[in-house]
Design an enzyme around this catalytic site. Structure first.
Site, PDB file in Angstrom:
ATOM      1  N   TRP A 322       1.007  -1.246  -0.017  1.00 34.99           N
ATOM      2  CA  TRP A 322       0.042   0.036   0.083  1.00 34.99           C
ATOM      3  C   TRP A 322       0.914   1.236   0.121  1.00 34.99           C
ATOM      4  O   TRP A 322       0.580   2.263  -0.518  1.00 34.99           O
ATOM      5  CB  TRP A 322      -1.052   0.114   1.125  1.00 34.99           C
ATOM      6  CG  TRP A 322      -1.775   1.183   1.332  1.00 34.99           C
ATOM      7  CD1 TRP A 322      -3.027   1.445   0.726  1.00 34.99           C
ATOM      8  CD2 TRP A 322      -1.653   2.274   1.992  1.00 34.99           C
ATOM      9  NE1 TRP A 322      -3.533   2.627   1.185  1.00 34.99           N
ATOM     10  CE2 TRP A 322      -2.626   3.269   1.715  1.00 34.99           C
ATOM     11  CE3 TRP A 322      -0.504   2.985   2.822  1.00 34.99           C
ATOM     12  CZ2 TRP A 322      -2.368   4.561   2.441  1.00 34.99           C
ATOM     13  CZ3 TRP A 322      -0.332   4.342   3.348  1.00 34.99           C
ATOM     14  CH2 TRP A 322      -1.443   4.924   3.206  1.00 34.99           C
ATOM     15  N   HIS A 323       2.001   1.248   0.752  1.00 36.07           N
ATOM     16  CA  HIS A 323       2.960   2.329   0.877  1.00 36.07           C
ATOM     17  C   HIS A 323       3.613   2.715  -0.519  1.00 36.07           C
ATOM     18  O   HIS A 323       4.140   3.824  -0.875  1.00 36.07           O
ATOM     19  CB  HIS A 323       3.684   2.303   1.876  1.00 36.07           C
ATOM     20  CG  HIS A 323       3.376   2.421   3.250  1.00 36.07           C
ATOM     21  ND1 HIS A 323       2.441   1.360   3.964  1.00 36.07           N
ATOM     22  CD2 HIS A 323       3.175   3.475   4.176  1.00 36.07           C
ATOM     23  CE1 HIS A 323       2.330   1.760   4.924  1.00 36.07           C
ATOM     24  NE2 HIS A 323       2.708   3.011   5.248  1.00 36.07           N
ATOM     25  N   GLY A 324       3.698   1.705  -1.322  1.00 41.86           N
ATOM     26  CA  GLY A 324       4.565   1.857  -2.592  1.00 41.86           C
ATOM     27  C   GLY A 324       4.689   0.567  -3.551  1.00 41.86           C
ATOM     28  O   GLY A 324       4.559  -0.280  -2.958  1.00 41.86           O
TER      29      GLY A 324
END
Length: 476
Positions: A322-324
């Site tokens: 989700w963060h990258g």
């Protein structure tokens, strides 16, 4: 537009506040919705179309789910709505990553690589997609009714304090506030105070330590020394906390100016005594989102130990992703998931028998090592950086050394960051409430007001000077 910019602070925010307090009733939501779209489209107006399409589609899905929930077809409709939201996120955020990895595999077997057009990443898409999913699931679960006012629904998705970098507000938490809320004098004052504290955390600490952090992580790994590597990760550890928690403070404060109450997103995570506790204190709105909408539906801890560990790994794998769209974020997520599994397997019970400072040291060391994966551009860079931290550095220390990156301002910011990571402000607040004399309370209040004025003036001076002002979580 960012909160820590002159145009936001001295033009956008005063205009929004003035418009809000001269309107009444439903017009207030319409005003906030319109100005939130202006805020979002300030830098990249082309993405407003995607935003409006997402709002319209989820508004329609919510009404349909509300009408047929509990009946045949409701689950299928929810699945379609979730798939469309996730499909939009995958298209813009992960398509290139997936195509790149598929191409690498195809090249190994002599096949042609995947051709994929480049998509620009809409700002805040990870956050507003999770808001939309929360709305759909809450309506489907009867945790909230379907929203019949498109302005209220749109405001939930795009309300500018939380639009770009959270906190992620679950719909059932805020559904009533979208309709009924009151701005009190005390609440407004608390909102201003919270915003100024967040602005100070961002401008005075995060931005200052970001300079050496970015410079050291940009060095060729052959030039690293153990001291430089540790300085880089210490600076980044403070930067990401003060950057993100400062933004959350500003978001919570801004929401309070308009009568909204957002949940807390950070609770001094660096004083945690285990990695499990760390995740109860760090980015609370994200961890509770994953808990409520993924971990629990997967079965949580209700189907035995093996299934629990698998669920934890899956949740943290997706949390990292989700963060990258990069393997470094996946590694970071799996790294944290592994610690949570190990603590459930017995490490946690062993830690509880240790001296408390040793438990703090274990947690902060594990967190800092994890930040190397989070900050590095590649897994190779992360590996070299960790090797340098462990003493296996190849830098001579002549061209690059700690003294080049630490001056009096950075040292002051590091000291302020370490002190600010501990819950000193809540203790000061409790002490202040215990003062018995009127003169004593007046003196302390004057000092508190002077501190806030200092934070605001110093932050405004740095803004006017155009100092280094990145926002880490904007790219998510």
């Amino acid at each position: 537009m960012v909160f820590s910019s002159p145009i936001f602070l001295f033009l956008f925010l005063p205009v929004v506040l003035a418009g809000y307090f001269v309107t009444r009733g439903r017009l207030r939501n319409l005003w906030l919705l319109g100005m939130s779209l202006v805020f979002y489209g300030w830098g990249e107006p082309r993405f407003i179309v995607i935003m409006l399409a997402s709002i319209a589609a989820n508004f329609g899905f919510g009404l349909l789910l509300d009408r047929i929930r509990g009946r045949p077809g409701a689950r299928a409709l929810l699945a379609v709505a979730v798939a469309l939201n996730l499909g939009l996120l995958v298209l813009y955020k992960y398509a290139a990553f997936l195509a790149g990895n598929a191409s690498a595999v195809l090249t190994l077997i002599g096949a042609s690589p995947v051709q994929m057009p480049a998509f620009a990443l809409p700002l805040g898409i990870s956050f507003y997609t999770f808001h939309a999913l929360s709305y759909l699931v809450d309506v489907s679960r009867r945790a909230a009714d379907g929203q019949r006012d498109p302005a209220a629904m749109g405001l939930y998705i795009v309300f500018f304090p939380q639009l770009i970098a959270g906190p992620i507000i679950r719909y059932h938490y805020i559904a009533d506030q979208l309709v009924h809320r009151v701005v009190t004098r005390e609440g407004f004052a608390l909102g201003v105070e919270r915003f100024v504290i967040g602005l100070g955390k961002k401008m005075l600490v995060a931005n200052t330590v970001a300079v050496p952090a970015d410079a050291i992580f940009a060095l060729p790994t052959l030039e690293l020394t153990p001291g430089l590597a540790w300085l880089g990760v210490v600076c980044y550890t403070l930067q990401i906390y003060f950057d993100f928690s400062g933004y959350s403070d500003m978001a919570i404060g801004l929401a309070r100016l308009f009568g909204f109450r957002f949940p807390e997103n950070f609770n001094y995570p660096y004083i945690a005594r285990s990695m499990t506790e760390f995740w109860r204190r760090w980015h609370i709105s994200l961890s509770t989102w994953f808990r409520d909408y993924l971990y629990v539906p997967l079965g949580g801890n209700r189907h035995g130990s093996a299934r629990t560990y698998l669920n934890l790994w899956l949740v943290f794998f997706l949390c990292g992703l989700w963060h990258g769209a990069a393997w470094t974020f996946v590694a970071w997520g799996l790294y944290h998931g592994s610690f949570l599994v190990l603590e459930r397997l017995g490490l946690g019970r062993w830690l509880e028998r240790l001296w408390t400072p040793a438990r703090h040291a274990y947690t902060i060391l594990a967190v800092m090592v994890g930040w190397v994966f989070f900050r590095a551009e590649t897994l190779g860079q992360a590996e070299s950086f960790l090797a340098a931290m462990a003493g296996f550095a190849s830098g001579s220390g002549l061209e690059q050394h700690v003294g080049l990156h630490v001056n009096a301002i950075v040292a002051l910011a590091l000291a302020a960051g370490v002190l600010g990571s501990a819950p000193l402000l809540p203790r000061l607040a409790r002490w202040r409430r215990g003062i018995a004399t009127i003169e004593g309370r007046a003196l302390v209040e004057a000092g508190r007001l002077a501190g806030l004025v200092f934070l605001l003036v110093a932050s405004a001076m740095l803004m006017a000077a155009g100092t280094y002002n990145p926002f880490i979580y904007f790219r998510f």
